[in-house]
Design an enzyme around this catalytic site. Structure first.
Site, PDB file in Angstrom:
ATOM      1  N   ASP B  11       0.855  -1.186   0.000  1.00  6.98           N
ATOM      2  CA  ASP B  11       0.000   0.000   0.000  1.00  6.98           C
ATOM      3  C   ASP B  11       0.889   1.233   0.000  1.00  6.98           C
ATOM      4  O   ASP B  11       1.786   1.363   0.825  1.00  6.98           O
ATOM      5  CB  ASP B  11      -0.890   0.035   1.246  1.00  6.98           C
ATOM      6  CG  ASP B  11      -2.037  -0.950   1.147  1.00  6.98           C
ATOM      7  OD1 ASP B  11      -2.321  -1.410   0.022  1.00  6.98           O
ATOM      8  OD2 ASP B  11      -2.647  -1.265   2.182  1.00  6.98           O
ATOM      9  N   ASP B 130     -13.568  -6.687  -4.373  1.00  6.58           N
ATOM     10  CA  ASP B 130     -13.702  -6.969  -2.942  1.00  6.58           C
ATOM     11  C   ASP B 130     -15.080  -7.579  -2.736  1.00  6.58           C
ATOM     12  O   ASP B 130     -16.097  -6.967  -3.089  1.00  6.58           O
ATOM     13  CB  ASP B 130     -13.590  -5.673  -2.122  1.00  6.58           C
ATOM     14  CG  ASP B 130     -12.195  -5.062  -2.217  1.00  6.58           C
ATOM     15  OD1 ASP B 130     -11.231  -5.801  -2.505  1.00  6.58           O
ATOM     16  OD2 ASP B 130     -12.067  -3.840  -2.015  1.00  6.58           O
TER      17      ASP B 130
END
Lengths: 196, 251
Positions: B11, B130
């Site tokens: 990230d 997701d």
């Protein structure tokens, strides 16, 4: 000095970065008038073989490439351009090597694109693979493959069937994988090519 | 056959990795390029960078990041986050990214998938999804799981595949962060109907979880973040273990 045939087909940043890491010098070539300046050539390529061939023809370099007598390396779609024909867009290509580029069909029961690291095995001795262990992994990303040919295939990989991972004909070489993304084995291959 | 891929995910915010990383011999744990290099040395097969920068400067920092990684790292990598149109993808491709990953932009504008595949080839287009189990259905979620859509995950996957996705990165929100293992049932079901590569994500806690997802669901790749960043699993150990269990990996 390597001349990278620049006909507007896709990303060459990774390729030039890999050459930089190996301290191999290169320049972009956009016209066949400049071919005399270079002792090696790379034909890069990503995307659609038919579209790439069209761009290569528009660049005016297509015919002149066939007449090059110094080492030429086609990478991925750049290799496919050296074949006679691709099922992608049913396109006639340069025809340097008398083999065809075919689609991985659904009856092979493999996922398409062929994406990831696959082992490459030697079919015949070739200095392109000097110092690279037989069965090394290289990174592939492609939906079309070049048929295996006992004369021209120098290394093969297996993905539902045996296909040409690398071929050569005289001074022309092609690799279906991306040496610029294939770790140390790929860097060694680029180095070997530059020393041919 | 093509080997199973192990993919660490980083990230990134404002050009820096945000989750702490405790590798030894790391000069700067926040430098994504150094981390990427370390992972490539350890034998990672591929890397994913998720850019969570929310400023106007994001595009510039993303491009700089991609270029730096491409200059120094000799394995393929994907970049995701903030890609909303063709021109975003174009600049990343020309900066050395091998693939781009889109998530909510694809849900908001599914035609973007067709456009990207036509412009750059399907191998360049990773669709990240997701998913979370809600009232008996697997539903697509956005914004890290905060927004529930009405899209059923299985149907959405079929649609993106038809539209030209080259790969699916499926994160199970139910398993993500639990370290209890990947969502084997869902991933197996999805993988059986899929003709493009599938990356499993969410739930990795130990080496056996990776073995299980490859052996039971036959996915093409497995992605994880914290177990790698905190050194709980070392990639060379993981790959040796997988090979011991007859799973084809690049060693």
């Amino acid at each position: 000095m390597i001349g990278i045939i620049n006909y507007g087909a896709g990303n060459i940043f990774s390729l030039t970065a890999a050459l930089d890491r190996q301290h191999i010098s290169y320049e972009m070539v956009a016209s066949s008038a400049d071919f005399d300046k270079y002792d090696h050539f790379i034909i890069p390529g990503v995307g659609h073989a038919g579209a790439a061939m069209q761009k290569l023809e528009e660049s005016g370099m297509a015919d002149a490439i066939k007449g090059i007598d110094k080492p030429v390396l086609g990478i991925c779609v750049g290799m496919q351009l050296m074949t006679e024909f691709s099922e992608e867009g049913n396109s006639d290509l340069l025809g340097i090597t008398p083999v065809k580029t075919l689609l991985f069909t659904s009856d092979l029961k493999v996922k398409v694109p062929h994406m990831g690291w696959n082992r490459v095995y030697s079919q015949s001795e070739n200095s392109l693979f000097n110092g690279i262990q037989d069965g090394s992994y290289f990174y592939f990303v492609h939906s079309y493959f070049i048929e295996f040919n006992s004369t021209f295939t120098v290394a093969f990989a297996d993905y539902g069937l045996k296909f040409s991972a690398a071929f050569s004909k005289n001074n022309f070489y092609g690799v279906q994988f991306h040496p610029e993304k294939s770790g140390e084995a790929g860097e060694q291959l680029l180095k070997n090519f530059s020393e041919l | 056959m093509v080997s199973k891929r192990i993919i660490p995910c980083l990230d990134v915010k404002d050009g820096r990795t945000v989750k702490g990383v405790n590798f030894v011999n790391l000069r700067d744990a926040g430098d994504p390029v150094e981390l990427a290099w370390q992972y490539s040395r350890q034998g990672a097969d591929e890397l994913v960078f998720l850019d969570i920068t929310a400023t106007n400067e994001r595009r510039k920092t993303m491009v700089e990041l991609v270029k730096s990684v491409a200059r120094q790292v000799n394995i393929p990598f994907t970049i995701g986050g903030g890609i909303n149109e063709l021109s975003d993808a174009d600049v990343l491709l020309n900066s050395g990214a091998d693939k781009i990953s889109i998530n909510s932009a694809a849900v908001r504008n599914p035609d973007l998938i067709n456009e990207l595949a036509a412009a750059f080839g399907k191998q360049f287009v990773v669709i990240a999804i997701d998913t979370k189990y809600v009232n008996g259905k697997n539903l697509v979620h956005l914004n890290g799981g905060r927004i529930t859509t009405e899209l059923e995950t299985e149907q959405w996957i079929k649609e993106v595949e038809d539209r030209g996705a080259g790969e699916i990165l499926l994160t199970s929100m139910d398993h993500d962060g639990t370290k209890a293992g990947f969502d084997t049932n869902l991933l197996k079901k999805i993988n059986q109907t899929l003709s493009i590569p599938l990356i499993a994500s969410g739930g990795a806690g130990c080496m056996q979880h990776f073995a299980d997802i490859f052996l039971e669901a036959n996915v093409d790749a497995a992605l994880a973040a914290s177990v790698f960043h905190y050194g709980e699993i070392l990639i060379p150990d993981l790959k040796r273990e997988l090979r011991k269990q007859n799973i084809e990996v690049r060693l």
